[in-house]
Design a protein around this motif. Sequence first.
Motif, mmCIF file in Angstrom:
data_model
loop_
_atom_site.group_PDB
_atom_site.id
_atom_site.type_symbol
_atom_site.label_atom_id
_atom_site.label_comp_id
_atom_site.label_asym_id
_atom_site.label_seq_id
_atom_site.Cartn_x
_atom_site.Cartn_y
_atom_site.Cartn_z
ATOM 1 N N GLY A 85 5.598 10.099 13.440
ATOM 2 C CA GLY A 85 5.610 10.440 12.497
ATOM 3 C C GLY A 85 6.020 9.842 10.988
ATOM 4 O O GLY A 85 5.366 10.188 10.102
ATOM 5 N N SER A 86 6.071 8.569 11.339
ATOM 6 C CA SER A 86 6.644 8.084 9.798
ATOM 7 C C SER A 86 7.047 6.409 10.247
ATOM 8 O O SER A 86 7.119 6.242 11.506
ATOM 9 C CB SER A 86 8.370 8.219 9.657
ATOM 10 O OG SER A 86 9.184 8.373 10.132
ATOM 11 N N SER A 87 6.235 5.645 9.795
ATOM 12 C CA SER A 87 6.810 3.822 9.865
ATOM 13 C C SER A 87 7.908 3.744 9.242
ATOM 14 O O SER A 87 8.602 3.674 8.392
ATOM 15 C CB SER A 87 5.149 3.477 9.230
ATOM 16 O OG SER A 87 5.253 2.442 9.395
ATOM 17 N N PRO A 88 8.102 2.705 9.870
ATOM 18 C CA PRO A 88 8.807 1.604 9.504
ATOM 19 C C PRO A 88 8.882 1.127 8.609
ATOM 20 O O PRO A 88 9.769 0.375 7.577
ATOM 21 C CB PRO A 88 9.990 0.738 10.673
ATOM 22 C CG PRO A 88 8.707 0.422 11.127
ATOM 23 C CD PRO A 88 8.018 1.828 11.610
ATOM 24 N N LEU A 89 7.034 0.361 7.839
ATOM 25 C CA LEU A 89 6.706 -0.019 7.143
ATOM 26 C C LEU A 89 6.584 1.002 5.444
ATOM 27 O O LEU A 89 5.860 2.133 6.307
ATOM 28 C CB LEU A 89 5.816 -0.643 7.671
ATOM 29 C CG LEU A 89 6.144 -1.893 8.644
ATOM 30 C CD1 LEU A 89 4.382 -2.464 9.227
ATOM 31 C CD2 LEU A 89 7.091 -2.883 8.724
ATOM 32 N N ALA A 90 5.995 0.100 4.640
ATOM 33 C CA ALA A 90 6.120 1.124 3.253
ATOM 34 C C ALA A 90 4.880 -0.182 2.649
ATOM 35 O O ALA A 90 4.951 -1.617 3.043
ATOM 36 C CB ALA A 90 6.773 1.243 2.599
ATOM 37 N N ARG A 91 4.273 0.256 1.775
ATOM 38 C CA ARG A 91 2.481 -0.524 1.480
ATOM 39 C C ARG A 91 3.317 -0.663 0.103
ATOM 40 O O ARG A 91 3.416 0.886 -1.035
ATOM 41 C CB ARG A 91 1.375 0.308 1.826
ATOM 42 C CG ARG A 91 0.292 -1.060 1.055
ATOM 43 C CD ARG A 91 -1.180 -0.213 1.090
ATOM 44 N NE ARG A 91 -1.407 -1.168 2.323
ATOM 45 C CZ ARG A 91 -1.805 -2.337 2.823
ATOM 46 N NH1 ARG A 91 -1.831 -3.025 2.053
ATOM 47 N NH2 ARG A 91 -1.868 -2.270 3.906
ATOM 48 N N VAL A 92 3.414 -1.810 -0.558
ATOM 49 C CA VAL A 92 3.633 -1.635 -1.587
ATOM 50 C C VAL A 92 2.454 -2.484 -2.505
ATOM 51 O O VAL A 92 2.357 -4.089 -2.409
ATOM 52 C CB VAL A 92 4.897 -2.146 -1.875
ATOM 53 C CG1 VAL A 92 5.169 -3.255 -3.851
ATOM 54 C CG2 VAL A 92 6.377 -2.012 -1.845
ATOM 55 N N GLY A 93 1.731 -2.477 -3.437
ATOM 56 C CA GLY A 93 0.348 -2.482 -4.107
ATOM 57 C C GLY A 93 0.101 -2.969 -2.835
ATOM 58 O O GLY A 93 -0.602 -2.010 -2.044
ATOM 59 N N ASP A 94 -0.735 -4.146 -2.493
ATOM 60 C CA ASP A 94 -1.689 -4.783 -1.631
ATOM 61 C C ASP A 94 -0.485 -5.106 -0.550
ATOM 62 O O ASP A 94 -1.251 -6.115 0.394
ATOM 63 C CB ASP A 94 -2.657 -5.702 -2.516
ATOM 64 C CG ASP A 94 -1.790 -7.406 -2.552
ATOM 65 O OD1 ASP A 94 -0.425 -6.921 -3.037
ATOM 66 O OD2 ASP A 94 -2.320 -8.075 -3.557
ATOM 67 N N ARG A 95 0.348 -5.190 -0.540
ATOM 68 C CA ARG A 95 1.404 -5.582 0.329
ATOM 69 C C ARG A 95 1.672 -4.591 1.157
ATOM 70 O O ARG A 95 2.676 -3.680 1.522
ATOM 71 C CB ARG A 95 2.646 -6.972 -0.444
ATOM 72 C CG ARG A 95 2.571 -7.588 -1.367
ATOM 73 C CD ARG A 95 3.409 -8.633 -1.613
ATOM 74 N NE ARG A 95 3.961 -8.856 -0.552
ATOM 75 C CZ ARG A 95 5.763 -9.182 -1.017
ATOM 76 N NH1 ARG A 95 6.404 -9.561 -1.611
ATOM 77 N NH2 ARG A 95 6.268 -9.942 0.572
ATOM 78 N N VAL A 96 2.638 -4.969 2.651
ATOM 79 C CA VAL A 96 3.324 -4.283 3.551
ATOM 80 C C VAL A 96 4.481 -4.943 3.863
ATOM 81 O O VAL A 96 4.404 -6.259 4.178
ATOM 82 C CB VAL A 96 2.243 -3.961 4.885
ATOM 83 C CG1 VAL A 96 3.638 -3.204 5.930
ATOM 84 C CG2 VAL A 96 0.849 -3.667 5.346
ATOM 85 N N ILE A 97 6.049 -3.726 3.908
ATOM 86 C CA ILE A 97 7.256 -4.853 3.621
ATOM 87 C C ILE A 97 7.798 -3.569 4.487
ATOM 88 O O ILE A 97 7.483 -2.403 4.817
ATOM 89 C CB ILE A 97 7.834 -4.828 2.430
ATOM 90 C CG1 ILE A 97 8.241 -3.190 1.458
ATOM 91 C CG2 ILE A 97 7.470 -5.396 1.350
ATOM 92 C CD1 ILE A 97 8.754 -2.749 0.024
ATOM 93 N N LEU A 98 8.732 -4.072 5.066
ATOM 94 C CA LEU A 98 9.728 -2.859 5.477
ATOM 95 C C LEU A 98 10.483 -2.248 5.267
ATOM 96 O O LEU A 98 11.062 -2.447 3.385
ATOM 97 C CB LEU A 98 11.097 -3.811 6.084
ATOM 98 C CG LEU A 98 11.948 -3.757 6.965
ATOM 99 C CD1 LEU A 98 11.243 -2.425 8.085
ATOM 100 C CD2 LEU A 98 13.082 -4.527 8.005
ATOM 101 N N ARG A 99 10.506 -1.566 4.513
ATOM 102 C CA ARG A 99 11.233 0.305 3.980
ATOM 103 C C ARG A 99 12.551 -0.691 4.438
ATOM 104 O O ARG A 99 13.171 -0.464 4.838
ATOM 105 C CB ARG A 99 11.322 1.645 5.274
ATOM 106 C CG ARG A 99 9.809 1.954 5.047
ATOM 107 C CD ARG A 99 9.964 3.084 5.710
ATOM 108 N NE ARG A 99 11.172 3.626 6.054
ATOM 109 C CZ ARG A 99 11.086 4.784 6.435
ATOM 110 N NH1 ARG A 99 10.117 5.218 7.771
ATOM 111 N NH2 ARG A 99 12.314 5.817 6.578
ATOM 112 N N PRO A 100 13.112 -0.871 2.511
ATOM 113 C CA PRO A 100 14.652 -1.377 2.425
ATOM 114 C C PRO A 100 15.563 -0.246 3.901
ATOM 115 O O PRO A 100 16.085 -0.586 3.919
ATOM 116 C CB PRO A 100 14.979 -0.518 1.040
ATOM 117 C CG PRO A 100 13.836 -1.067 0.456
ATOM 118 C CD PRO A 100 12.076 -0.342 1.928
ATOM 119 N N GLU A 101 15.420 1.076 3.552
ATOM 120 C CA GLU A 101 16.724 1.160 4.902
ATOM 121 C C GLU A 101 16.788 1.038 5.736
ATOM 122 O O GLU A 101 17.162 1.116 6.585
ATOM 123 C CB GLU A 101 16.543 3.645 4.534
ATOM 124 C CG GLU A 101 15.034 3.912 4.430
ATOM 125 C CD GLU A 101 14.189 3.852 3.796
ATOM 126 O OE1 GLU A 101 13.174 4.644 4.421
ATOM 127 O OE2 GLU A 101 14.238 2.656 2.799
#
Length: 206
Positions: free
Chosen positions: A157-173
């Motif tokens: 139900g949740s991804s370890p990744l997040a989208r910031v603008g047009d980039r996909v990054i690892l969630r900081p936490e």
Amino acid sequence: MEPGEIEALFTRGDGQYLFARWGRPIVPVVFGVEEESLRVFKGAFEAVVVLAGHRMAETDPELGANLMVFCFRDWGELLEVKDLGRLVPELEALVARLEAAGANQYRIFRFDREGAIKAAFVFLRMDAALAAMEAETLALAQAVQTVLLWSDRAFDGSSPLARVGDRVILRPEIGAVIRAGYERVMPAMARDPSHALRLAARVRLA
């Protein structure tokens, strides 16, 4: 993250807490992708390994490559991979279960005597959902999910990744949990839920 949230990341479906990290340098190899995608995958693994403060190497003295990623169109293709049945016991039965479940990915880990990860096998059936993902996103997701032994429910139900603008990054936490798990004072393997309290303390310090 709160201790309870971190504990949930390593509490399996049967209620048992189990944490493990790699105890040896990681040597990834990717099968079934073009050269450009191969560079993307290796770059993603390298980035996550650097984040963890761990190491990569050119070869593993025991296994040659110890993190194998297989990309394919149909589960049955795994049965045609030479010697894979020696590395993955009961491969035919596993393929049958995954086909029946309609799964598009599966990960297997192997451990050393101390309980640390010594090998991982990642199987990606490139169905419409995975094929539609950007190579960078798919590679980063697999790198994150193999750098530690997460719970089988960790990212439901949740991804370890997040989208910031047009980039996909690892969630900081999630990145903070990875870094904490690889600190030298932390064990390579833990079964006691109190381990999550130690991880949480280091995440807060970070």
